[in-house]
Design an enzyme around this catalytic site. Structure first.
Site, mmCIF file in Angstrom:
data_model
loop_
_atom_site.group_PDB
_atom_site.id
_atom_site.type_symbol
_atom_site.label_atom_id
_atom_site.label_comp_id
_atom_site.label_asym_id
_atom_site.label_seq_id
_atom_site.Cartn_x
_atom_site.Cartn_y
_atom_site.Cartn_z
ATOM 1 N N GLY A 36 -105.360 -9.723 112.393
ATOM 2 C CA GLY A 36 -106.618 -9.136 111.948
ATOM 3 C C GLY A 36 -107.611 -8.818 113.036
ATOM 4 O O GLY A 36 -108.818 -8.737 112.776
ATOM 5 N N HIS A 114 -98.519 -7.389 119.805
ATOM 6 C CA HIS A 114 -97.075 -7.334 120.007
ATOM 7 C C HIS A 114 -96.707 -7.814 121.406
ATOM 8 O O HIS A 114 -97.386 -7.496 122.388
ATOM 9 C CB HIS A 114 -96.549 -5.913 119.798
ATOM 10 C CG HIS A 114 -96.431 -5.538 118.352
ATOM 11 N ND1 HIS A 114 -97.535 -5.348 117.539
ATOM 12 C CD2 HIS A 114 -95.337 -5.332 117.564
ATOM 13 C CE1 HIS A 114 -97.126 -5.031 116.317
ATOM 14 N NE2 HIS A 114 -95.808 -5.018 116.308
ATOM 15 N N LYS A 166 -108.176 -14.843 107.558
ATOM 16 C CA LYS A 166 -107.489 -14.718 106.268
ATOM 17 C C LYS A 166 -107.577 -16.011 105.457
ATOM 18 O O LYS A 166 -106.653 -16.377 104.711
ATOM 19 C CB LYS A 166 -106.031 -14.287 106.461
ATOM 20 C CG LYS A 166 -105.891 -12.976 107.253
ATOM 21 C CD LYS A 166 -104.465 -12.458 107.313
ATOM 22 C CE LYS A 166 -104.405 -11.171 108.135
ATOM 23 N NZ LYS A 166 -103.049 -10.598 108.205
ATOM 24 N N SER A 469 -69.553 0.588 150.209
ATOM 25 C CA SER A 469 -68.497 -0.233 150.805
ATOM 26 C C SER A 469 -67.269 0.654 151.028
ATOM 27 O O SER A 469 -66.865 1.409 150.142
ATOM 28 C CB SER A 469 -68.146 -1.386 149.868
ATOM 29 O OG SER A 469 -67.080 -2.142 150.390
ATOM 30 N N GLY A 472 -67.119 3.609 155.893
ATOM 31 C CA GLY A 472 -66.847 3.741 157.318
ATOM 32 C C GLY A 472 -68.021 3.362 158.201
ATOM 33 O O GLY A 472 -68.013 3.643 159.400
ATOM 34 N N LYS A 473 -69.023 2.706 157.638
ATOM 35 C CA LYS A 473 -70.227 2.338 158.394
ATOM 36 C C LYS A 473 -69.883 1.488 159.609
ATOM 37 O O LYS A 473 -70.292 1.795 160.737
ATOM 38 C CB LYS A 473 -71.209 1.562 157.505
ATOM 39 C CG LYS A 473 -71.681 2.285 156.273
ATOM 40 C CD LYS A 473 -72.687 1.460 155.487
ATOM 41 C CE LYS A 473 -72.108 0.129 155.022
ATOM 42 N NZ LYS A 473 -70.954 0.279 154.116
ATOM 43 N N SER A 541 -77.055 -1.806 152.096
ATOM 44 C CA SER A 541 -78.501 -1.662 151.842
ATOM 45 C C SER A 541 -78.742 -0.627 150.748
ATOM 46 O O SER A 541 -79.236 0.469 151.016
ATOM 47 C CB SER A 541 -79.253 -1.294 153.129
ATOM 48 O OG SER A 541 -78.666 -0.206 153.794
#
Length: 636
Positions: A36, A114, A166, A469, A472-473, A541
């Site tokens: 209310g 809510h 109420k 993954s 080839g990093k 990363s």
């Protein structure tokens, strides 16, 4: 629209002066859904004769269309202004309303009940002096009742009205009221409220809202409006230390230089000695200028411009204080955080922290625990979800002036902003500066980065290899390192797998741990760059925010992002370590590209397409890029 007053007709100037001298009270209505809240505010406005005739006619019309009270006028529609609110019969956004009585002026915030809109309730509560917490007499104290009470306490509200609403439905049964009164006081005994006032009422019929009800002869306390008109919220703020966050240096001509802002707390008078934080410069107040003319004294919430008797350097973002009680400053804090985003909080990720007058980059160093609002217990947590509350340590890139939130809500509060989207992610309250922030200072060294780089005849740089993954990093980074070695350069490679054997062996592969993994590597890379080295960092990363964090640690031009752009299907076919197969089989969780996202760079300095270029060609391309930009043979 204001209350009826004969002065309006007889002496409008006297009426306006009377209005100006009234005190303000900000309060919120909160509590569980359908208790209310909107009806209560509507009743306050309606019974106070504070509604225009055309507004009343419109509400009567809308009541027939969207109302929930049958043939009666639905007063909740006075504040449920959004179409979605009227259609669903709920409050979604925070609705602010102003009204005035003979004794006081009010700003009321109707906040949603809510759970998904809890963040809106926290926003409304952040500036309120009093919380009117509604409880449906039929159901008593609910989870959302406890959550809202806890948030009200967390944001510093000291005065609470428990509106047991109420009561007409339960025939104003005193035993029902007494049970709720006892239950709430027991729950709230450790929340730090200065006073709790319980009032039995019916917002729908107006019982004990403005006028005392004959249906509750057993109740001897005040009506809601009577309490709101008399509750003392001014004495504490008037006694608080003076704080003026500087929003603008006002320099309209050569003869005037003032410092403008809204007083966050306390009072200031002409002649007071002031100190500026963080500079520590001192002066005395010459004038207090307002839009209504000069004043001898000004108080909290007033917008003013101060002029000083001596010329000292003050900038936007500084805080002007009295010399007897200056604000603290620090770059490491403990804080309470209310998380307001559907995207989780991740310790280690960089955000922006915005205080009353300053915005600085910062990160959540450590999430100490989450708070269970049902029993206030401390729960171990790695992240915070939407509407959760936690205690964390925060590190900022530059010191900020502050007060503990319990002492000053204006200078102790902050919001957390996402650096990528500028969305507000959370709100927080500073508790105290960490002792290590006061004990640990930066030690200046005679041998600096420039000297170390000159010794090596090279510019320091961080080559940040990112990709899926198997892209080839590591292979390409290793080849670049070998070529630099052959050229007589000073370099080092940090590989994602290798650092997890030592530095980051305590981290797993959750999103929170991945963020912390990159945060640590970024700090290590900063030290290696400071040593004058060319560093290769080979890490998946996956998140742009963390790659940006690493970039921000370095000087302009030192961070070179290299996107090893290999399509997922190609990387998966290679699967040298068998990781993709295990991820597809469900043996590995949070695997990038399978059940965890990869955010590809948008503006990488170098992009390597491994479907069109060999690893050797890629290494040559990278070394060529650095040669063209003068990273080698400096001073030779």
């Amino acid at each position: 629209m204001a209350h009826l007053d004969d002065l309006i007709a007889t002496d409008i100037h006297a009426y306006l002066r009377a209005q100006e001298n009234k005190s303000y009270l900000r309060f919120i209505t909160c509590g569980s859904v359908d208790d209310g809240k909107s009806t209560l505010i509507g009743r306050l406005l309606y019974d106070s004769k504070l509604i225009y005739e055309d507004q009343l006619a419109s509400i009567e019309k809308d009541s027939k269309k969207s109302g929930t009270q049958g043939d009666k006028i639905d007063l909740a529609l006075l504040v449920d202004g959004l179409a979605a609110e009227r259609e669903q019969g709920i409050t979604i956004d925070v609705a602010y309303r102003f009204f005035s009585t003979d004794k006081r002026k009010f700003i009321v915030a109707d906040t949603p009940g809510h759970v998904q809109y809890t963040r809106n309730m926290a926003t409304g509560a952040s500036t309120a002096d009093v919380a009117v917490l509604l409880i449906d007499a039929r159901y008593g104290v609910q989870e959302q009742t406890r959550r809202h009470a806890f948030i009200a306490s967390t944001v510093g509200i000291k005065h609470v009205v428990v509106a047991v609403n109420k009561m007409d439905i339960v025939d104003f049964d005193q035993s029902v009221y007494n049970k709720i009164d006892v239950e709430f006081r027991e729950f709230a005994k450790d929340l730090g409220f200065s006073d709790i006032t319980c009032i039995p009422m019916s917002a729908l019929d107006g019982d004990n809202v403005i006028n005392r009800s004959e249906k509750s002869e057993w109740y001897n306390g005040p009506t809601l409006l009577g309490h709101l008109e008399t509750v003392d919220v001014d004495s504490v703020s008037m006694d608080a230390p003076f704080r003026l966050p500087v929003q603008w240096v006002n320099r309209p001509n050569l003869d005037f230089r003032g410092f403008s802002g809204t007083i966050a707390s306390g009072t200031v008078s002409v002649g007071d000695e002031i100190i500026v934080v963080p500079s520590g410069k001192r002066s005395t107040v010459k004038e207090i200028v307002t839009m209504d003319g000069n004043r001898e004294i000004a108080r909290e919430d007033m917008a003013i411009t101060l002029t000083l008797n001596t010329e000292i350097d003050i900038s936007r973002g500084d805080i002007i204080c009295k010399t007897d009680a200056p604000a603290e400053q620090s770059d490491q804090f403990q804080a309470r955080i209310i998380w307001m985003s559907e995207n989780r909080l991740f310790p280690g990720r960089q955000y922006l922290i915005k205080t009353a007058n300053k915005t600085v980059p910062a990160s959540i160093s450590k999430l100490k625990h989450r708070i269970d609002i049902n029993d206030f217990s401390e729960v171990a947590a790695n992240t915070l979800e939407l509407n959760e509350i936690g205690v964390a340590t925060i590190s900022t890139t530059a010191p900020i002036a502050f007060d503990a939130y319990t002492n000053n809500r204006n200078t102790g509060a902050f919001i957390i902003i996402d650096k990528q989207t500028n969305a507000t992610m959370g709100a927080g309250m500073l508790d105290f500066s960490l002792r290590r922030a006061k004990n640990v200072v930066w030690q200046d060294l005679d041998v600096n980065k420039a000297a170390r780089a000159a010794q090596k005849a090279q510019k320091p740089a961080l080559l940040w290899f990112t990709g899926l993954s198997g892209s080839g990093k590591s292979t390409i980074a290793n080849l670049v390192d070998k070529r630099l070695m052959d050229m007589g350069r000073h370099s080092y490679t940090l590989d994602g797998d290798n650092v997890r054997h030592g530095l980051n062996r305590d981290l797993n592969f959750s999103k929170a741990d991945r963020i912390e993994n990159i945060r640590r590597i970024g700090e290590v890379c900063k030290l290696m760059t400071d040593a004058g080295l060319i560093t290769m960092a080979s890490f998946i990363s996956p998140y742009r925010a963390e790659r940006q964090m690493a970039r921000d640690l370095l000087e302009e031009g030192e961070f070179i992002e290299i996107h090893v752009n290999t399509p997922l299907e190609v990387a998966e076919k290679r699967d040298v370590k068998g990781l993709y197969a295990r991820a597809r089989a469900g043996e590995i969780k949070n695997f990038t590209g399978i059940d965890s996202e990869y955010q590809a760079p948008e503006n990488a300095e170098i992009v390597i397409d491994t479907t069109a270029m060999t690893a050797e060609e890629a290494a040559d391309h990278i070394v060529g890029y650095m040669t063209e930009r003068g990273f080698f043979n400096i001073g030779e």
